[in-house]
Design a protein around this motif. Sequence first.
Motif, PDB file in Angstrom:
ATOM      1  N   TYR A  80       0.811  -1.217   0.000  1.00  0.00           N
ATOM      2  CA  TYR A  80       0.000   0.000   0.000  1.00  0.00           C
ATOM      3  C   TYR A  80       0.843   1.265   0.000  1.00  0.00           C
ATOM      4  O   TYR A  80       0.314   2.362   0.081  1.00  0.00           O
ATOM      5  N   ASP A  81       2.145   1.081  -0.064  1.00  0.00           N
ATOM      6  CA  ASP A  81       3.036   2.235   0.006  1.00  0.00           C
ATOM      7  C   ASP A  81       3.553   2.576  -1.391  1.00  0.00           C
ATOM      8  O   ASP A  81       4.382   1.853  -1.942  1.00  0.00           O
ATOM      9  N   PRO A  82       3.084   3.695  -1.976  1.00  0.00           N
ATOM     10  CA  PRO A  82       3.456   4.020  -3.367  1.00  0.00           C
ATOM     11  C   PRO A  82       4.959   4.155  -3.553  1.00  0.00           C
ATOM     12  O   PRO A  82       5.462   3.991  -4.664  1.00  0.00           O
ATOM     13  N   ALA A  83       5.682   4.418  -2.466  1.00  0.00           N
ATOM     14  CA  ALA A  83       7.130   4.599  -2.602  1.00  0.00           C
ATOM     15  C   ALA A  83       7.844   3.256  -2.671  1.00  0.00           C
ATOM     16  O   ALA A  83       8.975   3.160  -3.140  1.00  0.00           O
ATOM     17  N   SER A  84       7.173   2.239  -2.212  1.00  0.00           N
ATOM     18  CA  SER A  84       7.829   0.935  -2.134  1.00  0.00           C
ATOM     19  C   SER A  84       7.833   0.234  -3.499  1.00  0.00           C
ATOM     20  O   SER A  84       6.901   0.387  -4.282  1.00  0.00           O
ATOM     21  N   PRO A  85       8.875  -0.542  -3.773  1.00  0.00           N
ATOM     22  CA  PRO A  85       8.877  -1.309  -5.035  1.00  0.00           C
ATOM     23  C   PRO A  85       7.810  -2.407  -5.036  1.00  0.00           C
ATOM     24  O   PRO A  85       7.442  -2.910  -6.084  1.00  0.00           O
ATOM     25  N   GLU A  86       7.335  -2.752  -3.838  1.00  0.00           N
ATOM     26  CA  GLU A  86       6.298  -3.794  -3.735  1.00  0.00           C
ATOM     27  C   GLU A  86       4.902  -3.227  -3.991  1.00  0.00           C
ATOM     28  O   GLU A  86       3.926  -3.968  -3.944  1.00  0.00           O
TER      29      GLU A  86
END
Lengths: 397, 462
Positions: A116-122
């Motif tokens: 759910y974190d737009p900054a994360s590659p996941e």
Amino acid sequence: MNYVLSNRARMISFILIGIGLISIAASFMTHSHQAWSNLLHNTFYFMVIALCGTFFLALQYAAEAGWSVSVKRIPEAMGAFLPYAAVLMLIVFFGNLIAGNNGGHYLYHWLHHDLYDPASPEYDKIIDGKSAYLNLPFFVTRMLVYFAVWIGFTLTLRKLSLREDKEGGQAFYKKAKRISAAFLVLFAITSSTSAWDFVMSIDTHWYSTLFGWYTFAGLFISGLSVIGITTAYLVKKGLMPWVTEHHLHDIGKFMFAFSVFWTYLWFAQFMLIWYANIPEEVTYFMLRFDHYRVLFWTNFFINFITPFIVLMTRDAKRKTNTLLIVGVILIIGHWIDTFLMITPGVVGEHWHIGWMEIGTALGFAGLFMFVMLNALAKAPLLRENHPMLQESLHHSI
Amino acid sequence: MHYESELREPLILGDKTYHQITEDICRPIEGKANKWWWIAFTIASAALLWWIISVSYTVGTGLGVWGLNKTVGWAWDITNFVWWVGIGHAGTLISAILLLFRQKWRLSINRSAEAMTIFAVICAASFIVSHMGRPWVAYWPLPLPNQFGSLWVNFNSPLVWDVFAISTYFSVSLVFWYSGLIPDFAAVRDRAKTKASKFWYTILSFGWTGTAKNWQRFEELSLVLAGLSTPLVLSVHSVVSMDFATSVIPGWHTTIFPPYFVAGAIFSGFAMVQTLLIITRKVLNMEDYITIYHIDMMNRIILLTGSIVGVAYLTEFFIAWYSGVEYEQYAFINRATGPYWWAYWSMMTCNVITPQLFWSSKLRTSVFATFIISIFVNIGMWFERFVIIVTSLHRDYVPSSWAMYHPTWVEVGIFIGSLGLFFVPFLLFTRFFPVIAMSELKTIVKSSSSQAKKKGADNHGH
């Protein structure tokens, strides 16, 4: 007439539970990933079987059925497992949550924070889009609401039935009918949403509008099979002399008809997804078809061909032995179906069914059996004061 | 020995003897039609005439006289087709599934519901033939050996499955209905006063003599046909739903369609049975046979299937959002808030809200309320098909080809006219055929009639 839980039955239950505990422990030591999935699979499976007891009961009340009065104690007893199932489900869910938070594997992929974190590659845009529904607080709330509704109605129906035994009259029957109608409405909603929550959300990207009804249809057969097996067992023991081949015939018809109905829904869901061949949807079946092929076809053949051929004739439906055999086959068959719904989403291609999986299932079966038979022993096997009793005793088809 | 709980309501009122049942049910056939029948028949015939004109104009001129366009290639034609097929579901459900569930109340209503089924399926088929534009090649969907080279029907197409499903359904329903009529025709024949009616009912009754052997064969045939019809109740509308659900069109491609269409079909079928029977029982004085209890039971089925349909609507809406597919999401937002919002909300009101009124036993047992609600359901189920078909098509993947659909007078004529196509045979049916399966109904006089109930109560008192 009363059923008394024999020492032998108690012993068998405990042995099964023991096998289950050993299997669970062993599977956590060897392949903890699938161990969680095994726990979820069996908890869900036996939970819904118990729920189907209450559903069957409510259905009989709402439809004003007369024939089934002589076996109504059996679905009543099945419902007694629901509180245990609820506790087990909470243990499995939170146990897995804790394990997952500490670096283990989540059963539910959507529990990962990074998604759910737009900054994360996941980051996963699609799952992020579902977060209004698939989030921890809302999921847990829904889970608790399901348990409250299911257990509440189960206990209420049981209480009315026991009071009817003592006090008689039509009032309890009429009240039970109203309560059953209310339960059926809530069941119509919760049976679908709980299937989405507990099962469909494992394959977090995937969706199918039919999923709730498909799950329900399959598990209702397991519920009917437990009713059929228990009836046949009690008749064989001579504890239900009032149950005739006519009653067995009706139970057999239910098992036959719902097996065909399940097949219909299985086909509808599979065929429409296969035919449209949309990548988002079809991956679900590709994983199961490519890597679980034997089980995939076993599922279809056991759950359709067996009851279809064996229960086709009138005579077959009227015998305790056929109900026992077909009942056991169907319970195994739908256990496999549920395995196919849950396990591939958790472990992907790396699965197996060995002694630990079977042992876990036997453990759950032992616990279910113990709880259910205990409930069965707590009240007379015949509902003497049911207003439809005479219809059931004179039942002839 | 068969036993009925005192909770069970009588299914035949007025302490009827076997002879009285025959008298009551044969009366409309043997007497003259009243004023109301002639008024209804005139209106229905006028509508039928309108249908003939509109269909002839379509066939003579071409499908361009309809309001279809490149984006909306299916609209009223298929809406009406699905609507009529759906209505045709109650008959088989009553005669096959309710038979399996041993619901004896089906006996007073099965005959007219089956008749309705047959006429409704004919209406449905008429839309398929007329939307082909060239009805003289209507045999092309059949897998016939032909001289066109290797041309063969496309077995992968659900439209071809539909041809098989509907024609099987029609044949089995027709045979089931007709075989049930044979003993009743014989009863009419034996009472006939004029030469003409003696002649016709002799032919119609196939030489029925009522011997034990006759009855044994009759029973065996009924059982076989009931067995064949049961899967048909589910298969027909499932296949109809696959016409949509196999395509990759948002709003159409959804796995819940087969069972949800079946539930909707039963829902609309029972609504139509209510509409027709409430009038029929009044006009033909059949209140002792089609009692308030029968109406109550049918209302419960309407409540049940209406709720299933409601759950399906909400499921579709929810999963469209949950899927994360924007096309799917838009299709549903467009349904509820786009230019066809009024159709969507008519559907929701008529199909989801009105049947819920039947939770009240007062409304369930009120003839007037039932009639009104049944009309609402008929309208709602028409809108359901319109919503599914037109709103899913009219805004497709390419916004430049978005279009609206407007029916022309020809399409309106064919739809209103199809009501004539339905009512003309139905009205004739009420004049010439026994509207209640009297031979079958007589089998429950001893267990479920009002006098049997009284006797049971007396015995209970001793």
